[in-house]
Design a protein around this motif. Structure first.
Motif, mmCIF file in Angstrom:
data_model
loop_
_atom_site.group_PDB
_atom_site.id
_atom_site.type_symbol
_atom_site.label_atom_id
_atom_site.label_comp_id
_atom_site.label_asym_id
_atom_site.label_seq_id
_atom_site.Cartn_x
_atom_site.Cartn_y
_atom_site.Cartn_z
ATOM 1 N N GLU A 95 29.967 103.609 105.050
ATOM 2 C CA GLU A 95 30.101 102.257 105.608
ATOM 3 C C GLU A 95 28.820 101.785 106.278
ATOM 4 O O GLU A 95 28.532 100.582 106.294
ATOM 5 C CB GLU A 95 31.273 102.235 106.594
ATOM 6 N N SER A 96 28.027 102.696 106.820
ATOM 7 C CA SER A 96 26.777 102.315 107.480
ATOM 8 C C SER A 96 25.628 102.119 106.501
ATOM 9 O O SER A 96 24.586 101.575 106.876
ATOM 10 C CB SER A 96 26.390 103.380 108.506
ATOM 11 N N GLY A 97 25.813 102.564 105.248
ATOM 12 C CA GLY A 97 24.740 102.454 104.260
ATOM 13 C C GLY A 97 23.843 103.671 104.193
ATOM 14 O O GLY A 97 22.910 103.714 103.381
ATOM 15 N N GLU A 98 24.108 104.670 105.036
ATOM 16 C CA GLU A 98 23.317 105.908 104.939
ATOM 17 C C GLU A 98 23.498 106.540 103.570
ATOM 18 O O GLU A 98 22.549 107.069 102.982
ATOM 19 C CB GLU A 98 23.757 106.880 106.032
ATOM 20 N N VAL A 99 24.721 106.496 103.058
ATOM 21 C CA VAL A 99 25.008 106.879 101.673
ATOM 22 C C VAL A 99 25.272 105.574 100.921
ATOM 23 O O VAL A 99 26.252 104.876 101.218
ATOM 24 C CB VAL A 99 26.219 107.819 101.585
ATOM 25 N N ALA A 100 24.399 105.234 99.976
ATOM 26 C CA ALA A 100 24.467 103.934 99.296
ATOM 27 C C ALA A 100 24.889 104.116 97.851
ATOM 28 O O ALA A 100 24.732 105.195 97.260
ATOM 29 C CB ALA A 100 23.113 103.233 99.366
ATOM 30 N N PHE A 101 25.416 103.034 97.266
ATOM 31 C CA PHE A 101 25.865 103.020 95.879
ATOM 32 C C PHE A 101 25.174 101.881 95.139
ATOM 33 O O PHE A 101 24.795 100.868 95.735
ATOM 34 C CB PHE A 101 27.384 102.826 95.794
ATOM 35 N N ASN A 102 25.045 102.037 93.819
ATOM 36 C CA ASN A 102 24.425 100.977 93.029
ATOM 37 C C ASN A 102 25.324 99.762 92.875
ATOM 38 O O ASN A 102 24.845 98.668 92.602
ATOM 39 C CB ASN A 102 24.013 101.504 91.647
ATOM 40 N N GLN A 103 26.626 99.925 93.038
ATOM 41 C CA GLN A 103 27.559 98.807 92.957
ATOM 42 C C GLN A 103 28.568 98.924 94.097
ATOM 43 O O GLN A 103 29.030 100.021 94.425
ATOM 44 C CB GLN A 103 28.310 98.802 91.612
ATOM 45 N N ALA A 104 28.916 97.768 94.674
ATOM 46 C CA ALA A 104 29.877 97.767 95.783
ATOM 47 C C ALA A 104 31.231 98.320 95.358
ATOM 48 O O ALA A 104 31.952 98.926 96.155
ATOM 49 C CB ALA A 104 30.032 96.350 96.333
ATOM 50 N N GLY A 105 31.582 98.114 94.074
ATOM 51 C CA GLY A 105 32.861 98.617 93.587
ATOM 52 C C GLY A 105 32.971 100.123 93.700
ATOM 53 O O GLY A 105 34.058 100.654 94.007
ATOM 54 N N TRP A 106 31.898 100.834 93.462
ATOM 55 C CA TRP A 106 31.942 102.294 93.556
ATOM 56 C C TRP A 106 32.008 102.738 95.014
ATOM 57 O O TRP A 106 32.588 103.787 95.319
ATOM 58 C CB TRP A 106 30.730 102.909 92.857
ATOM 59 N N GLN A 107 31.430 101.961 95.906
ATOM 60 C CA GLN A 107 31.574 102.272 97.331
ATOM 61 C C GLN A 107 33.037 102.182 97.745
ATOM 62 O O GLN A 107 33.559 103.077 98.418
ATOM 63 C CB GLN A 107 30.730 101.312 98.168
ATOM 64 N N ARG A 108 33.721 101.103 97.329
ATOM 65 C CA ARG A 108 35.144 100.966 97.648
ATOM 66 C C ARG A 108 35.954 102.090 97.011
ATOM 67 O O ARG A 108 36.887 102.634 97.628
ATOM 68 C CB ARG A 108 35.657 99.605 97.164
ATOM 69 N N HIS A 109 35.584 102.452 95.765
ATOM 70 C CA HIS A 109 36.295 103.529 95.077
ATOM 71 C C HIS A 109 36.144 104.848 95.834
ATOM 72 O O HIS A 109 37.114 105.608 95.973
ATOM 73 C CB HIS A 109 35.744 103.669 93.654
ATOM 74 N N ALA A 110 34.949 105.129 96.336
ATOM 75 C CA ALA A 110 34.728 106.373 97.080
ATOM 76 C C ALA A 110 35.545 106.392 98.371
ATOM 77 O O ALA A 110 36.137 107.413 98.734
ATOM 78 C CB ALA A 110 33.237 106.534 97.384
ATOM 79 N N LEU A 111 35.592 105.261 99.070
ATOM 80 C CA LEU A 111 36.373 105.202 100.300
ATOM 81 C C LEU A 111 37.862 105.373 100.012
ATOM 82 O O LEU A 111 38.572 106.054 100.759
ATOM 83 C CB LEU A 111 36.105 103.873 101.014
ATOM 84 N N ASP A 112 38.345 104.755 98.927
ATOM 85 C CA ASP A 112 39.754 104.925 98.548
ATOM 86 C C ASP A 112 40.047 106.384 98.204
ATOM 87 O O ASP A 112 41.109 106.922 98.546
ATOM 88 C CB ASP A 112 40.092 104.031 97.356
ATOM 89 N N PHE A 113 39.114 107.021 97.521
ATOM 90 C CA PHE A 113 39.284 108.420 97.136
ATOM 91 C C PHE A 113 39.402 109.297 98.384
ATOM 92 O O PHE A 113 40.234 110.214 98.443
ATOM 93 C CB PHE A 113 38.105 108.869 96.280
ATOM 94 N N LEU A 114 38.587 109.016 99.400
ATOM 95 C CA LEU A 114 38.644 109.791 100.637
ATOM 96 C C LEU A 114 40.001 109.636 101.324
ATOM 97 O O LEU A 114 40.528 110.597 101.909
ATOM 98 C CB LEU A 114 37.526 109.352 101.584
ATOM 99 N N GLU A 115 40.565 108.440 101.259
ATOM 100 C CA GLU A 115 41.864 108.215 101.889
ATOM 101 C C GLU A 115 42.964 109.041 101.245
ATOM 102 O O GLU A 115 43.905 109.468 101.908
ATOM 103 C CB GLU A 115 42.219 106.720 101.817
ATOM 104 N N ARG A 116 42.842 109.281 99.939
ATOM 105 C CA ARG A 116 43.930 109.924 99.191
ATOM 106 C C ARG A 116 43.855 111.451 99.206
ATOM 107 O O ARG A 116 44.822 112.100 98.820
ATOM 108 C CB ARG A 116 43.935 109.450 97.730
ATOM 109 N N HIS A 117 42.732 112.023 99.591
ATOM 110 C CA HIS A 117 42.562 113.466 99.436
ATOM 111 C C HIS A 117 42.203 114.124 100.767
ATOM 112 O O HIS A 117 41.171 113.805 101.365
ATOM 113 C CB HIS A 117 41.474 113.768 98.396
ATOM 114 N N ASP A 118 43.064 115.034 101.186
ATOM 115 C CA ASP A 118 42.811 115.819 102.401
ATOM 116 C C ASP A 118 42.427 117.258 102.082
ATOM 117 O O ASP A 118 41.777 117.911 102.887
ATOM 118 C CB ASP A 118 44.047 115.819 103.302
ATOM 119 N N HIS A 119 42.871 117.751 100.929
ATOM 120 C CA HIS A 119 42.592 119.134 100.538
ATOM 121 C C HIS A 119 42.081 119.158 99.100
ATOM 122 O O HIS A 119 42.486 118.355 98.266
ATOM 123 C CB HIS A 119 43.835 120.013 100.673
ATOM 124 N N TRP A 120 41.214 120.105 98.833
ATOM 125 C CA TRP A 120 40.562 120.224 97.524
ATOM 126 C C TRP A 120 40.904 121.599 96.965
ATOM 127 O O TRP A 120 40.525 122.627 97.535
ATOM 128 C CB TRP A 120 39.057 120.038 97.701
#
Length: 923
Positions: free
Chosen positions: A516-541
């Motif tokens: 969210e701060s831009g320290e980790v950046a993406f080439n498209q905003a859509g992939w940033q949203r996808h990564a954040l959604d992925f984090l919400e769904r996964h607690d264990h790997w």
């Protein structure tokens, strides 16, 4: 011969040897496959069904003997040495496609091969599509037309000049020069590409992302002077590689033994790792061999173990029971991403249960009939047709156990048998109903549980269960969305297994904040949203697998292995410099596909935060995964009323990912051998976008477009080199020469912007367009008198120096070679000026359909326009003239030049001084 105990029966001489009389004999001797080169192996079409019914695979003769067919076709079409080799390479993948098609449609392989052949017949000719021009060129260059029949033909001075660049001849020395100069060794910043799988031979899909990384590094070297460090390697292939090795051995892996089987997998991995590196080298995708990442070599295994131990010491590794998908035919546990819901043709079974004290029969459905062995109760919908049977007992049709009939509100089907050991949904339902019994059907290796009194693997037990069910089972063929293994397309089940997990919860907040701060950046905003959604769904790997091949779990008593993705995440840390440095600088950029974003990049970021305190990647460049488009015949749905087949069937384009198990992979070398590395590189990038799609299509038309464009460039530059051999002393540069140079300068500046934004599809299109401009310039300028042809060679030398800077990141071989070749014939000259308006002027002239008048208040420019007028006219295809006092009309101004068309007075663009001069003329 028919009474020998063998696995494969290969008739290669007489036809019709497989028939109604010989098939039973082959079955008795345990033959598993009929595959031979004889024509007409089967005596009659029905023999294909007989083979299928007897469990014998059949490879149609025209499929496995395609090399002979191609060789015969070449007898009248002209030989090219790679035709038979290419045909041989396709035998295995095409055989897989035929067997898969037959399985999905529940037909024999002869019919499946015919269907696929009909589809192929609708395509462009597979041989003429690539060879016609080459055959003609070979004949022309050989002097064949003037052959007197007594001596061998030889090219003469009057023949067309050879191309300036021949991939087979010129690419190898350039690669050698790169290696000698160590151009692929860099320091900072580090740029990474996703690992290439060793589960199969190198394929086109696997090389797309590494190519993007290579283009990025070359562009940074060219335009910023940086020398990035390349981070690239392979993954060990995991289950896909294990399955590939299992197909090559005559016995089971259990019979072979774990140690011997792992050794075979390591050999398979090592061979493919070497082939991948070799073909990346051929493609010009550079890497530092000392920094090549391999999770199965000594340093790789040490790093994977060190990452696991570091997480374990931090208390982030957990072991717990887990409902996971299992492939019963392979005995392997699958993660959710390995499972797809697809509706290919399937067989659905209806199993009937008799009920005590009732004439009603409860109908239940199943795609895997053997699961009935694990039934502990019959659930019925309390509002359905079997609701009145709640409280009674049903009789198991296989073992005659009494199963309670229980009611469930809102059950999706009228009735189903509950198998809580192999369905999380059933387990939850049974728990709510107070049913604690669990009957497992399969063991951890996919074999039937001995408690059921049967022996064998899933395939054998399925047939046995169906026979035992007798009249209590019915089957139908149709299409349903059912869970399947993405690799083998086998139906999968759920089962409880004990797995290792990494607890991601402590690191998720840190990664979310970095994104969210831009320290980790993406080439498209859509992939940033996808990564954040992925984090919400996964607690264990989940990181453990019940395979034999992979990095061993250091603390596993049952010899489990770590998942491929965990090993790759560990390799990401090693690529950054861990464990040599405890807090290494992150990799500046990583290129990956959407699947690798979810399964590699994000987990690697999280474990890097846990171990080093910072993410391992700063900027994430996501590009779609490459797929191929296949064409298939499908029915239109029009009733068959005697209408022709071309109306009953249509060709549909279907996008399919390139995978080993689907048999649709193509090795990059097969295309490079034919067309060169640069043509393949350009073809790749013509299929790319700006990174906002999950899937990209590797189009044959784009590959042809790339090959055609580079062929044009090579041919035209070869013609210029031929002209340059003439003795001419005149170098008279005019505006037409300055136009192409100015245009290429603009192209270079535009390319620099596109590289910066990783807009590789756009820069590839820009390259094709620029080649078209260069071709048009040469076509027009080559018509000059011999005494003035020096301007052509000098201009092309300047053009190639500029375009090499712009496009060598995409096509490094051809531009490096052509720049060097044209530099030899282009003497130094300072006669060119920076006149950007010339490019806009020519673009405007080419958009006109009528004649036009050129004028200028600058007498010197007017003389220059008049000198170049014939060439501008030929290029634009309209009549042009020069006038000191143009009449009123539709006027456009470019620099100090006016273009006037007939019509109503209208003025656009231009400087005030030029417009004021024109207005004075008009009075």
């Amino acid at each position: 011969m028919f009474d020998q105990r063998v696995d494969i029966f290969a008739p290669c001489a007489r036809g019709a040897v497989v028939n109604i009389d010989t098939i039973p004999r082959l079955k008795r001797q345990g033959v598993k496959l009929v595959c031979g080169a004889a024509n007409n192996i089967l005596k009659e079409p029905q023999d294909a069904d007989r083979l299928r019914e007897n469990g014998i695979g059949y490879v149609p003769d025209f499929l496995c003997n395609r090399m002979g067919i191609v060789n015969c076709a070449d007898e009248w079409m002209g030989y090219l040495k790679d035709d038979v080799q290419v045909a041989a390479e396709q035998v295995y993948p095409d055989t897989l496609r035929v067997f898969k098609h037959a399985r999905n449609l529940v037909i024999n392989t002869a019919k499946a091969a015919d269907l696929l052949a009909d589809i192929a017949a609708a395509e462009l000719h597979p041989i003429m599509g690539h060879r016609g021009r080459r055959i003609i060129d070979n004949l022309m260059h050989s002097g064949w037309a003037e052959w007197d029949g007594r001596s061998l033909p030889a090219a003469t001075a009057g023949k067309p000049a050879a191309d300036a660049f021949e991939p087979a001849m010129h690419e190898a020395p350039i690669r050698h020069d790169w290696d000698h100069a160590k151009v692929f060794r860099g320091n900072s910043p580090a740029i990474a590409g996703e690992p290439v799988s060793t589960a199969g031979a190198p394929n086109l899909a696997g090389f797309f992302i590494p190519l993007l990384m290579d283009v990025r590094v070359r562009a940074l070297q060219r335009f910023s002077g940086q020398k990035p460090r390349r981070v690239l390697g392979t993954d060990h292939g995991g289950l896909s590689l294990q399955n590939a090795v299992e197909r090559t051995i005559p016995q089971s892996r259990e019979a072979l033994g774990r140690e011997n089987f792992q050794e075979m997998c390591l050999d398979f991995h090592s061979r493919n790792d070497a082939a991948i590196r070799q073909q990346l080298h051929l493609l010009g995708v550079g890497y530092d061999s000392k920094g090549w990442l391999n999770p199965m070599n000594r340093s790789g295994q040490e790093t994977v173990s060190a990452v696991f131990e570091a997480l374990n010491r931090s208390g982030l590794i957990e072991r717990r029971d887990y409902f996971a998908y299992q492939n019963p035919t392979r005995g392997t546990i699958l993660v959710n991403q390995d499972v797809v819901m697809e509706p290919p043709t399937s067989i659905r079974f209806t199993i009937n249960f008799a009920v005590d004290g009732s004439k009603t029969v409860i109908e239940t459905g199943a795609f895997l009939p053997e699961l009935v062995l694990g039934a502990v109760a019959i659930a019925v919908n309390t509002r359905g047709k079997f609701a009145s049977l709640v409280g009674k007992f049903a009789i198991h049709p296989v073992n005659e156990r009494r199963l309670a009939v229980v009611g469930v509100d809102d059950l999706e089907v009228p009735a189903k048998f509950l198998v809580p050991a192999h369905s999380q949904q059933d387990a939850e339902m049974a728990a709510q109903l107070g049913i604690s019994e669990r009957l497992t059907v399969y063991d951890e290796l996919g074999r039937i549980n001995p408690r059921h009194g049967m022996e064998g693997d899933a395939r054998d037990i399925r047939d046995l269960v169906i026979r035992r069910l007798g009249k209590a089972v019915h089957q139908e063929i149709g299409s349903w969305n059912v869970p399947r293994c993405a690799r083998t397309e086998s139906l999968v089940i759920e089962g409880v297994s004990q797995q290792l997990f990494v607890n991601l919860q402590p690191m998720k907040a840190h990664l979310r904040q970095a994104i969210e701060s831009g320290e980790v950046a993406f080439n498209q905003a859509g992939w940033q949203r996808h990564a954040l959604d992925f984090l919400e769904r996964h607690d264990h790997w989940c990181i453990s697998r019940q395979h034999w091949w992979g990095n061993d779990v250091p603390v596993a008593p049952n010899q489990d292995v770590l998942s491929t993705w965990f090993s790759m995440a560990a390799m990401a840390l090693r690529g950054a410099g861990w464990p040599d440095s405890h807090h290494p600088a992150p990799v500046e950029e990583v290129f990956c596909s959407p699947v690798f974003l979810e399964r590699w990049v994000i987990p690697a970021q999280l474990i890097a935060l846990a171990i080093t305190g910072r993410p391992v990647f700063n900027r994430i460049q996501v590009f779609g995964s490459l797929s191929l488009v296949e064409r298939q015949l499908q029915e239109t749905g029009i009733p068959d009323g005697g209408i022709p087949d071309e109306q009953r069937f249509v060709m549909r384009s279907i996008r399919k990912p390139m995978r080993t198990d689907t048999g649709n992979q193509i090795q990059p070398r097969a295309l490079m051998d034919r067309f060169g590395a640069d043509a393949l590189r350009l073809g790749y990038l013509l299929c790319a976008d700006n990174g906002d799609k999950r899937s990209l299509t590797l189009s044959e038309s784009q590959l042809r477009k790339a090959r055609r464009a580079l062929k044009v460039l090579s041919t035209k530059i070869g013609g210029v080199l031929n002209i340059a051999r003439r003795n001419d002393n005149g170098i008279s540069i005019n505006l037409f020469d300055e136009w192409i140079v100015s245009h290429c300068r603009q192209v270079r500046d535009r390319a620099r912007e596109l590289y910066q934004n990783c807009a590789y599809g756009e820069v590839a299109e820009l390259l094709v367009d620029t080649i078209e401009h260069i071709k048009q310039y040469i076509n027009v300028a080559a018509r000059r008198k011999k005494s003035a042809s020096g301007a052509l060679r000098v201009t092309i030398g300047r053009v190639m120096a500029i375009t090499e800077e712009a496009f060598s990141p995409i096509c490094p071989f051809i531009f490096q070679h052509l720049k060097a070749e044209t530099a030899r014939i282009a003497s130094a000259t300072s006669g060119y000026q920076e006149q950007a308006w010339l490019s806009d002027l020519v673009a405007h002239l080419r958009s006109l359909k009528k004649e036009a008048v050129l004028s200028s208040p600058d007498p010197l420019l007017l003389d220059q326009l008049e000198s170049a007028l014939p060439e501008f006219a030929r290029l634009s295809g309209i009549r042009l003239s020069v006038s000191h006092q143009p009449a009123a009309g539709k006027t456009a101004v470019f620099g100090r030049c006016l273009v006037v068309e007939s019509g109503e007075l209208e003025i656009s663009g231009g400087g005030e001084a030029v417009l004021e001069w024109y207005r004075r003329i008009l009075g």
